[in-house]
Motif scaffolding. Structure first.
Motif, PDB file in Angstrom:
ATOM      1  N   PHE A   1       0.804  -1.221   0.000  1.00  0.00           N
ATOM      2  CA  PHE A   1       0.000   0.000   0.000  1.00  0.00           C
ATOM      3  C   PHE A   1       0.837   1.271   0.000  1.00  0.00           C
ATOM      4  CE2 PHE A   1      -0.212  -0.920   4.685  1.00  0.00           C
ATOM      5  CZ  PHE A   1       0.318   0.262   5.182  1.00  0.00           C
ATOM      6  N   ILE A   2       2.102   1.192   0.400  1.00  0.00           N
ATOM      7  CA  ILE A   2       2.967   2.373   0.282  1.00  0.00           C
ATOM      8  C   ILE A   2       3.337   2.619  -1.176  1.00  0.00           C
ATOM      9  CG2 ILE A   2       5.281   3.239   0.777  1.00  0.00           C
ATOM     10  CD1 ILE A   2       5.002   2.119   3.575  1.00  0.00           C
ATOM     11  N   VAL A   3       3.624   1.548  -1.919  1.00  0.00           N
ATOM     12  CA  VAL A   3       3.925   1.707  -3.350  1.00  0.00           C
ATOM     13  C   VAL A   3       2.719   2.276  -4.083  1.00  0.00           C
ATOM     14  CG1 VAL A   3       4.432   0.459  -5.481  1.00  0.00           C
ATOM     15  CG2 VAL A   3       5.711  -0.075  -3.401  1.00  0.00           C
ATOM     16  N   ILE A   4       1.522   1.738  -3.770  1.00  0.00           N
ATOM     17  CA  ILE A   4       0.308   2.282  -4.384  1.00  0.00           C
ATOM     18  C   ILE A   4       0.144   3.748  -4.007  1.00  0.00           C
ATOM     19  CG2 ILE A   4      -2.221   2.169  -4.387  1.00  0.00           C
ATOM     20  CD1 ILE A   4      -1.993  -0.845  -4.065  1.00  0.00           C
ATOM     21  N   GLY A   5       0.389   4.065  -2.748  1.00  0.00           N
ATOM     22  CA  GLY A   5       0.237   5.439  -2.285  1.00  0.00           C
ATOM     23  C   GLY A   5       1.207   6.408  -2.921  1.00  0.00           C
ATOM     24  N   MET A   6       2.358   5.948  -3.326  1.00  0.00           N
ATOM     25  CA  MET A   6       3.309   6.831  -3.988  1.00  0.00           C
ATOM     26  C   MET A   6       2.775   7.318  -5.335  1.00  0.00           C
ATOM     27  SD  MET A   6       6.827   4.761  -3.088  1.00  0.00           S
ATOM     28  CE  MET A   6       7.865   5.788  -4.126  1.00  0.00           C
ATOM     29  N   PHE A   7       1.965   6.479  -5.972  1.00  0.00           N
ATOM     30  CA  PHE A   7       1.382   6.845  -7.264  1.00  0.00           C
ATOM     31  C   PHE A   7      -0.028   7.439  -7.113  1.00  0.00           C
ATOM     32  CE2 PHE A   7       4.589   3.689  -8.296  1.00  0.00           C
ATOM     33  CZ  PHE A   7       5.208   4.244  -9.412  1.00  0.00           C
ATOM     34  N   ILE A   8      -0.802   6.899  -6.171  1.00  0.00           N
ATOM     35  CA  ILE A   8      -2.159   7.395  -5.918  1.00  0.00           C
ATOM     36  C   ILE A   8      -2.232   7.747  -4.439  1.00  0.00           C
ATOM     37  CG2 ILE A   8      -4.631   6.922  -6.184  1.00  0.00           C
ATOM     38  CD1 ILE A   8      -3.936   4.722  -8.135  1.00  0.00           C
ATOM     39  N   PRO A   9      -1.707   8.891  -4.047  1.00  0.00           N
ATOM     40  CA  PRO A   9      -1.585   9.217  -2.611  1.00  0.00           C
ATOM     41  C   PRO A   9      -2.914   9.377  -1.893  1.00  0.00           C
ATOM     42  CG  PRO A   9      -1.016  11.112  -3.985  1.00  0.00           C
ATOM     43  CD  PRO A   9      -1.140   9.941  -4.907  1.00  0.00           C
ATOM     44  N   GLN A  10      -4.011   9.545  -2.630  1.00  0.00           N
ATOM     45  CA  GLN A  10      -5.318   9.667  -1.973  1.00  0.00           C
ATOM     46  C   GLN A  10      -5.704   8.399  -1.213  1.00  0.00           C
ATOM     47  OE1 GLN A  10      -4.561  10.554  -5.025  1.00  0.00           O
ATOM     48  NE2 GLN A  10      -5.506  12.494  -5.586  1.00  0.00           N
ATOM     49  N   THR A  11      -5.048   7.287  -1.498  1.00  0.00           N
ATOM     50  CA  THR A  11      -5.374   6.026  -0.836  1.00  0.00           C
ATOM     51  C   THR A  11      -4.705   5.884   0.526  1.00  0.00           C
ATOM     52  OG1 THR A  11      -3.504   4.895  -1.905  1.00  0.00           O
ATOM     53  CG2 THR A  11      -5.615   4.884  -3.071  1.00  0.00           C
ATOM     54  N   LEU A  12      -3.817   6.798   0.884  1.00  0.00           N
ATOM     55  CA  LEU A  12      -3.013   6.635   2.083  1.00  0.00           C
ATOM     56  C   LEU A  12      -3.707   7.072   3.364  1.00  0.00           C
ATOM     57  CD1 LEU A  12       0.499   7.844   0.837  1.00  0.00           C
ATOM     58  CD2 LEU A  12      -0.182   5.505   1.390  1.00  0.00           C
TER      59      LEU A  12
ATOM     60  N   GLU B   1     -11.867  10.855   6.394  1.00  0.00           N
ATOM     61  CA  GLU B   1     -11.499  12.171   5.886  1.00  0.00           C
ATOM     62  C   GLU B   1     -11.518  12.230   4.363  1.00  0.00           C
ATOM     63  OE1 GLU B   1     -11.144  14.622   7.808  1.00  0.00           O
ATOM     64  OE2 GLU B   1     -10.861  13.687   9.773  1.00  0.00           O
ATOM     65  N   MET B   2     -11.401  11.083   3.701  1.00  0.00           N
ATOM     66  CA  MET B   2     -11.267  11.103   2.247  1.00  0.00           C
ATOM     67  C   MET B   2     -12.591  10.959   1.513  1.00  0.00           C
ATOM     68  SD  MET B   2      -8.207  11.786   1.686  1.00  0.00           S
ATOM     69  CE  MET B   2      -8.307  11.613  -0.081  1.00  0.00           C
ATOM     70  N   VAL B   3     -13.679  10.643   2.214  1.00  0.00           N
ATOM     71  CA  VAL B   3     -14.978  10.531   1.554  1.00  0.00           C
ATOM     72  C   VAL B   3     -15.324  11.834   0.853  1.00  0.00           C
ATOM     73  CG1 VAL B   3     -17.457  10.324   1.955  1.00  0.00           C
ATOM     74  CG2 VAL B   3     -15.889   8.727   3.056  1.00  0.00           C
ATOM     75  N   GLU B   4     -15.176  12.947   1.556  1.00  0.00           N
ATOM     76  CA  GLU B   4     -15.487  14.248   0.966  1.00  0.00           C
ATOM     77  C   GLU B   4     -14.539  14.584  -0.175  1.00  0.00           C
ATOM     78  OE1 GLU B   4     -15.538  18.946   2.315  1.00  0.00           O
ATOM     79  OE2 GLU B   4     -16.072  17.406   3.787  1.00  0.00           O
TER      80      GLU B   4
ATOM     81  N   LEU C   1     -14.262  15.772  -5.751  1.00  0.00           N
ATOM     82  CA  LEU C   1     -13.161  15.856  -6.719  1.00  0.00           C
ATOM     83  C   LEU C   1     -12.170  16.941  -6.337  1.00  0.00           C
ATOM     84  CD1 LEU C   1     -15.184  15.511 -10.067  1.00  0.00           C
ATOM     85  CD2 LEU C   1     -14.163  13.697  -8.667  1.00  0.00           C
ATOM     86  N   ALA C   2     -11.971  17.117  -5.042  1.00  0.00           N
ATOM     87  CA  ALA C   2     -11.063  18.164  -4.563  1.00  0.00           C
ATOM     88  C   ALA C   2      -9.624  17.821  -4.930  1.00  0.00           C
ATOM     89  CB  ALA C   2     -11.190  18.313  -3.054  1.00  0.00           C
ATOM     90  N   PRO C   3      -8.813  18.825  -5.268  1.00  0.00           N
ATOM     91  CA  PRO C   3      -7.404  18.574  -5.587  1.00  0.00           C
ATOM     92  C   PRO C   3      -6.662  17.971  -4.395  1.00  0.00           C
ATOM     93  CG  PRO C   3      -8.059  20.785  -6.275  1.00  0.00           C
ATOM     94  CD  PRO C   3      -9.176  20.242  -5.434  1.00  0.00           C
ATOM     95  N   TYR C   4      -5.723  17.118  -4.704  1.00  0.00           N
ATOM     96  CA  TYR C   4      -4.947  16.470  -3.643  1.00  0.00           C
ATOM     97  C   TYR C   4      -4.207  17.499  -2.798  1.00  0.00           C
ATOM     98  CZ  TYR C   4      -1.266  13.703  -1.434  1.00  0.00           C
ATOM     99  OH  TYR C   4      -0.419  13.146  -0.531  1.00  0.00           O
TER     100      TYR C   4
ATOM    101  N   PRO D   1      -5.054  18.960   4.000  1.00  0.00           N
ATOM    102  CA  PRO D   1      -4.153  19.713   4.881  1.00  0.00           C
ATOM    103  C   PRO D   1      -3.014  18.898   5.466  1.00  0.00           C
ATOM    104  CG  PRO D   1      -6.282  19.329   5.951  1.00  0.00           C
ATOM    105  CD  PRO D   1      -6.435  18.908   4.528  1.00  0.00           C
ATOM    106  N   TRP D   2      -3.220  17.584   5.697  1.00  0.00           N
ATOM    107  CA  TRP D   2      -2.178  16.771   6.326  1.00  0.00           C
ATOM    108  C   TRP D   2      -1.270  16.071   5.315  1.00  0.00           C
ATOM    109  CZ3 TRP D   2      -7.421  16.051   6.753  1.00  0.00           C
ATOM    110  CH2 TRP D   2      -7.959  15.040   5.962  1.00  0.00           C
ATOM    111  N   ALA D   3      -1.501  16.315   4.033  1.00  0.00           N
ATOM    112  CA  ALA D   3      -0.706  15.648   3.001  1.00  0.00           C
ATOM    113  C   ALA D   3       0.606  16.385   2.755  1.00  0.00           C
ATOM    114  CB  ALA D   3      -1.501  15.570   1.701  1.00  0.00           C
TER     115      ALA D   3
END
Length: 252
Positions: A105-116, A121-124, A129-132, A136-138
């Protein structure tokens, strides 16, 4: 939770009362207001009609299919962990188990960080379609390829990537749950659906897909409906979301 089996309905009043008490205590100590935590759209759903309920039921079937794919994936993942002797009550191989799960999941997160991040918090983020970069914590404010959950294929890919991350997180034995992460994945799938069927209100598509996906795994049709609709401040969507939950439950 009481809706998971008929025998627990007799404890519904006590469960609701306990929930109210714990909500008041937690929110008071945290100095947080009791209000919805998601804003899925600037325009709230004012009313629903029979067509919305029918659409909710159809979306629930799509959620059930996504849940079937997730369950199939997870059985395969657990089989791999078992074959590598990484699962067991003694946890003697807990370090390689955690390492393998983290690696995926870290490798996936490096390419699709929204999964991390936290599903709650990520439902909204998925639904609007808010920009990554607005998370605020990214940090850093972009992934390796600058992935954004905009467009049909990107939303679909983000949803499936989140499901893969959930599977490996659970397989690795990490603490935490999978309910809100499933909500987040369902929200991404719901936004993908809106690109195909733009006549469906985005918040309804996200809530119905999240309900269908989660109920297929947890068997909590009533609880999932209430959680999704009230945390998003969309009580008028209850009939459609409940139709999604019930259609999935009867199908699966």
């Amino acid at each position: 939770v009481c809706s998971s089996d008929l025998e627990y309905f007799e404890h519904m009043i006590e469960a609701i009362f306990c929930g109210e008490v714990t909500l008041c205590v937690f929110r008071s100590l945290s100095r947080l207001p009791i209000k919805p935590i998601w804003t899925l759209s600037e325009t709230k759903i004012a009313e629903t009609n029979p067509l919305h309920i029918l659409m909710g039921a159809m979306i629930g079937l799509l959620g059930a299919f996504a849940a079937y794919l997730f369950a199939t994936l997870h059985y395969s993942v657990m089989a791999v962990f078992a074959k590598c002797n990484l699962v067991g009550d003694d946890n003697k191989n807990i370090i390689p188990r955690v390492f393998l799960g983290s690696l995926v999941f870290i490798v996936i997160g490096m390419f699709i960080p929204q999964t991390l991040f936290w599903g709650e918090e990520m439902v909204e983020n998925f639904a609007t379609l808010a920009p990554y970069s607005e998370i605020p914590w990214a940090w850093p404010k972009h992934g390796l390829i600058g992935f954004e959950n905009v467009g049909f294929w990107n939303c679909l890919l983000a949803g499936f990537a989140k499901l893969v991350c959930i599977s490996f997180t659970v397989a690795a034995g990490f603490r935490g749950g999978f309910i809100f992460p499933l909500f987040a994945a369902g929200s991404a799938f719901g936004r993908a659906l809106v690109y195909i069927c733009p006549f469906i209100p985005p918040q309804m598509a996200c809530l119905c897909f999240a309900a269908g996906l989660n109920v297929a795994i947890t068997r909590t049709s009533l609880a999932s409906t209430l959680i999704l609709c009230y945390l998003s401040g969309e009580p008028n969507a209850i009939s459609a979301v409940l139709a999604s939950s019930r259609s999935e439950e009867h199908t699966s």
